[in-house]
Enzyme design. Structure first.
Site, short mmCIF file in Angstrom:
data_model
loop_
_atom_site.label_atom_id
_atom_site.label_comp_id
_atom_site.label_asym_id
_atom_site.label_seq_id
_atom_site.Cartn_x
_atom_site.Cartn_y
_atom_site.Cartn_z
N GLU A 19 1.18 -0.43 -5.21
CA GLU A 19 0.12 0.55 -5.43
C GLU A 19 0.77 1.90 -5.73
O GLU A 19 1.13 2.64 -4.83
CB GLU A 19 -0.79 0.66 -4.20
CG GLU A 19 -2.01 1.54 -4.45
CD GLU A 19 -2.51 2.26 -3.20
OE1 GLU A 19 -3.71 2.57 -3.15
OE2 GLU A 19 -1.70 2.51 -2.29
N ASP A 23 0.83 -1.20 0.00
CA ASP A 23 0.00 0.00 0.00
C ASP A 23 0.87 1.26 0.00
O ASP A 23 1.95 1.28 0.58
CB ASP A 23 -0.91 0.01 1.23
CG ASP A 23 -1.74 1.27 1.32
OD1 ASP A 23 -2.65 1.41 0.49
OD2 ASP A 23 -1.45 2.12 2.18
#
Length: 840
Positions: A519, A464
């Protein structure tokens, strides 16, 4: 008195048994019906057991009992429950054995590709040295030559850290096992606890085991800043710290203040009723209560089809769901829908439920809201039994700024694992930022990755916030134009880049079938090239711009006749050559309150009261269903080498996500209304998709068939991708992906007969996916048959054939050999259209 946290745990067993192939109730006429992934009839239904919290007696109770007496009573109760559960499992095992024997002669065992071993052995493993010069990336893009100084510096930084780790730590394989040294470890002699806290001058371990005496168990500190204590077993041989009891470390900070912290490497943290901070829990169940993995990791699929999931909100009921319930209800659903991987969000412990798991407080602990560590292991093993990879949404971009139950200012300093001052604080996320140049930060994070793979058998990670990690500006208030100086310059955190290279190097070397996804919204070049070439080493980049484009279309493109198909296809194809991407039309971001899913954008209030399939619906719903299917197939077929959807979005989930929350006052004194701490909007209404009388099932049916067709044709895995037509007048897009030809007619009203589409081979094509089928909520205007390609050149393609394209439909055509095998079906129905024989 604070309440005592005790943990219940079930001895859980998962069995494979034979898989029964189930024919779907509806079949796609053009392919004679693919066999759906059937649910395992021998999969046990396990009644979830939850953690039990024993509250201390209050002053006004008639017969107060001591906390220890309450704990003892709870332990005895848990023992009785476990014995009862074991008896139940034995009885189920006998029933399952009988059933297995009955069907063994007629049903084949599950055809699961066997991947990595359950417990790989690294005892004799020698980590390979760096054997390349890191210049392979220049072969893919000559433009990198203009930034050779930066890229070579990045490579040298990685090599220097590799060399230092080899020299001082015995290599990456050993260095990444910090969890075997730090934290709590039990041996035959007792328990050893170690913690790195260089800024603290003194430390003591305390907790339930010593009645929270902050001085009775002092720790010794070595020259490296590591505190250690050994606790010998009790006289009866039992460990000094009981499983399930609370522990903390008590430290004297440089400021002269005594501070209490949850151990940084704690395996479990629990929030007791009526308390706000979490409690660190010593988690060490006896062998008979631990879960043993039984299934190997599946092999890495050719193309990922990911079902993004949040365990806590996975129930149709307004509550926090559990790992066991997820294993029972959602894992079989994901397999039946045709996904080959599930991605679990919010696994790492996080004190604030509404953070979606992104404000991590305890990096080595599982989210206790959903169950125990062993119950999470059962979930993952169950997924493996269905052939599903399990990916973890890992957060190494930042950490919660909590101190009482997090790792912020762990030893009282501002620099423990983090940058100091302004650079160590993310002003938008209100969180702490790691210092990737720090030796112990790298150890902590690499060991964290290794822990989840080794202990829980995760098959990969979605990292993330990679954009925030890679740049000193964190991508905030910064617009990327694609100029290489934006990626290779002073804005780039080279220390972070070398950490990511080390992480991908370690993971892919030790676990060849592992998957890593970054990401990144910036489009960082080399992100998905191997470390050996000088790249960052991810397998995939999450293609975030595609979902943003569909939001733009929904929000701004109000006239269907004016849709710019070239604009859409450019966004879908806008990715770097030889760097794979995961595409998605919508993820959890679009499902959150304040945003909108595609279904919500297109249907509005009609999604609540116009969804009955027993009566006609509105034009608005018909349009939404048609475009929902087209957008998802177009995104899958053109947007990347993998595909993702957030649970529930596949059937047009009618509610947004709003985590339970109270009213609060923000930093400016403004009242932010809550929702009464309700879980009503923090759930997934799968019951709607399973209801025979509601239209949601049509979208779910299409998603299942779309995934099956992708598996059959290897659409996303094919390197051949070509758009032969994007006609803004006809509103038609024609795509070749592999041997498949995909036809999209976005026109609201025009149907096209004998519409010629180009292709790259002479073949007899069949219709293998048809969005206009009634079982998918269509009108049944498009039917199957054979389509013979000839050497009629069209749209720059050497061959072509003609099709019928109704308005707002999409179709996939494939050479006839892909529609096989139909043998079993044609034996039963030799006169069916799919089974008629033709002379070539």
């Amino acid at each position: 008195m604070a309440s005592q946290a005790m943990l219940s745990h079930s001895s859980l067993v998962v069995r494979s048994g034979p898989q029964v192939k189930l024919n779907r109730s509806t079949r796609c006429k053009s392919i004679g019906g693919f066999v759906s992934r059937g649910l395992n009839p021998l999969q046990k239904k396990i009644t979830p057991k939850r953690a039990v919290f024993v509250k201390a007696a209050t002053a006004d109770e008639a017969d107060p009992v001591s906390e220890l007496e309450a704990v003892a009573a709870a332990v005895e109760k848990l023992k009785m429950e476990n014995e009862a559960l074991k008896g139940q499992l034995v009885e189920e095992e006998e029933q399952i054995s009988d059933l297995a024997a009955a069907v063994a002669t007629t049903v084949a065992p599950p055809a699961i590709q066997t991947g990595s071993a359950i417990n790989p052995d690294f005892s004799t493993f020698t980590y390979p040295p760096v054997s390349t010069d890191g210049k392979g990336i220049y072969q893919h893009d000559a433009g990198f030559r203009g930034h050779e100084g930066h890229l070579d510096y990045r490579w040298n930084q990685y090599c220097e850290k590799r060399s230092a780790i080899d020299q001082h730590e015995g290599g990456l394989e050993k260095f990444s096992r910090g969890y075997e040294y730090f934290g709590f470890h039990r041996s035959l002699a007792g328990i050893t606890y170690r913690e790195w806290a260089p800024a603290a001058s003194k430390a003591c371990l305390f907790g339930d085991f010593n009645d929270w005496n902050p001085t009775s168990h002092p720790m010794t500190k070595n020259s490296f800043g590591v505190f250690e204590i050994n606790l010998p077993n009790e006289a009866d041989g039992s460990p000094a710290i009981a499983h399930g009891s609370r522990v903390k470390i008590h430290m004297l900070a440089e400021s002269g203040e005594w501070i209490d912290r949850i151990p940084a490497w704690i395996k479990m943290a629990v929030q007791a009723p009526g308390e706000i901070p979490f409690n660190g829990v010593y988690y060490d169940p006896p062998p008979e209560e631990t879960y043993s993995f039984q299934f190997p990791r599946p092999k890495k699929p050719k193309a990922l089809r990911i079902y993004e999931c949040h365990v806590g909100m996975s129930s149709p009921e307004p509550k926090v769901s559990t790992y066991l319930e997820f294993a029972r209800d959602v894992v079989p659903r994901a397999a039946k829908l045709g996904y080959n991987a599930i991605q679990l969000m919010a696994v790492q412990e996080h004190a604030f439920y509404g953070s979606f798991g992104y404000h991590v407080t305890n990096f080595f602990a599982v989210s206790s809201r959903c169950g125990t560590p062993d119950e999470l292991k059962y979930l993952i093993d169950t997924a493996h039994s269905y052939g599903l990879q399990v990916l973890m949404d890992v957060v190494h971009s930042h950490a919660s700024n909590n101190t009482l139950d997090g790792i912020n200012s762990f030893d009282g300093s501002d620099t423990w694992l983090f940058h100091s001052g302004e650079r160590g604080y993310h002003w938008m996320w209100d969180s702490r930022l790691f210092n990737y140049a720090h030796w112990e930060t790298v150890r902590f994070l690499l060991s964290n990755l290794r822990w989840w793979v080794e202990e829980y058998k995760f098959d990969g990670f979605r990292f993330d916030g990679v954009t925030s990690m890679m740049y000193t500006h964190h991508g905030l208030q910064y617009e990327f134009t694609g100029n290489y100086s934006e990626y290779f310059g002073l804005n780039t955190d080279v220390d972070c880049m070398s950490y990511l290279m080390l992480a991908n190097d370690m993971l892919h070397t030790l676990y060849p079938d592992i998957v890593t996804i970054g990401e990144d919204v910036s489009g960082m070049p080399t992100l998905c090239r191997p470390v050996s070439e000088g790249g960052i080493g991810f397998d995939y980049r999450l293609q975030m711009a595609i979902a943003d484009k569909w939001v733009e279309v929904m929000e701004e493109w109000h006239d269907d006749y004016a849709w710019d198909l070239g604009n859409i296809t450019f966004c879908l194809e806008n990715r770097r050559y030889n760097e794979k991407c995961i595409s998605y039309a919508e993820s959890h971001d679009q499902a959150l309150v304040g945003s909108k899913t595609l279904a919500f954008w297109m249907m509005g209030a009609d999604m609540y009261d116009k969804m009955s399939s027993t009566q006609p619906t509105t034009d608005r719903v018909n349009r939404a269903f048609a475009l929902h299917k087209m957008i998802r197939l177009l995104t899958m077929s053109l947007g990347g080498e993998g595909y993702l959807t957030f649970m529930g979005n596949e059937f047009g989930h009618p509610e947004w996500i709003d985590f339970p929350r109270d009213d609060r006052i923000d930093t400016k004194g403004v009242l932010i209304p809550g929702n009464g701490n309700s879980h009503n909007l923090a759930r997934r209404r799968y019951d709607l998709a399973d209801a025979d009388h509601l239209r949601y099932r049509y979208l779910q049916n299409f998603e299942e068939e779309m995934n099956e067709v992708e598996e059959l044709l290897s659409i996303m895995a094919s390197p051949h991708q070509y758009i032969s037509r994007k006609d803004n007048n006809d509103k038609v897009i024609v795509i070749e992906r592999g041997d498949a030809v995909l036809v999209f007619n976005f026109h609201p009203t025009n149907a096209y007969s004998d519409y010629r589409v180009g292709c790259n081979k002479v073949a007899k094509y069949t219709l293998v996916l048809n969005s206009d089928l009634e079982e998918f909520g269509g009108f049944g205007n498009l039917s199957g048959g054979e389509f013979f390609a000839t050497d009629w050149q069209h749209d720059g393609r050497p061959f072509s054939f003609q099709v019928y394209a109704p308005p707002r439909t999409c179709a996939v055509y494939a050479p006839a050999e892909y529609a096989e095998p139909l043998d079993a079906y044609c034996e039963e129905s030799p006169d069916a259209d799919e089974c008629r024989m033709y002379d070539d």
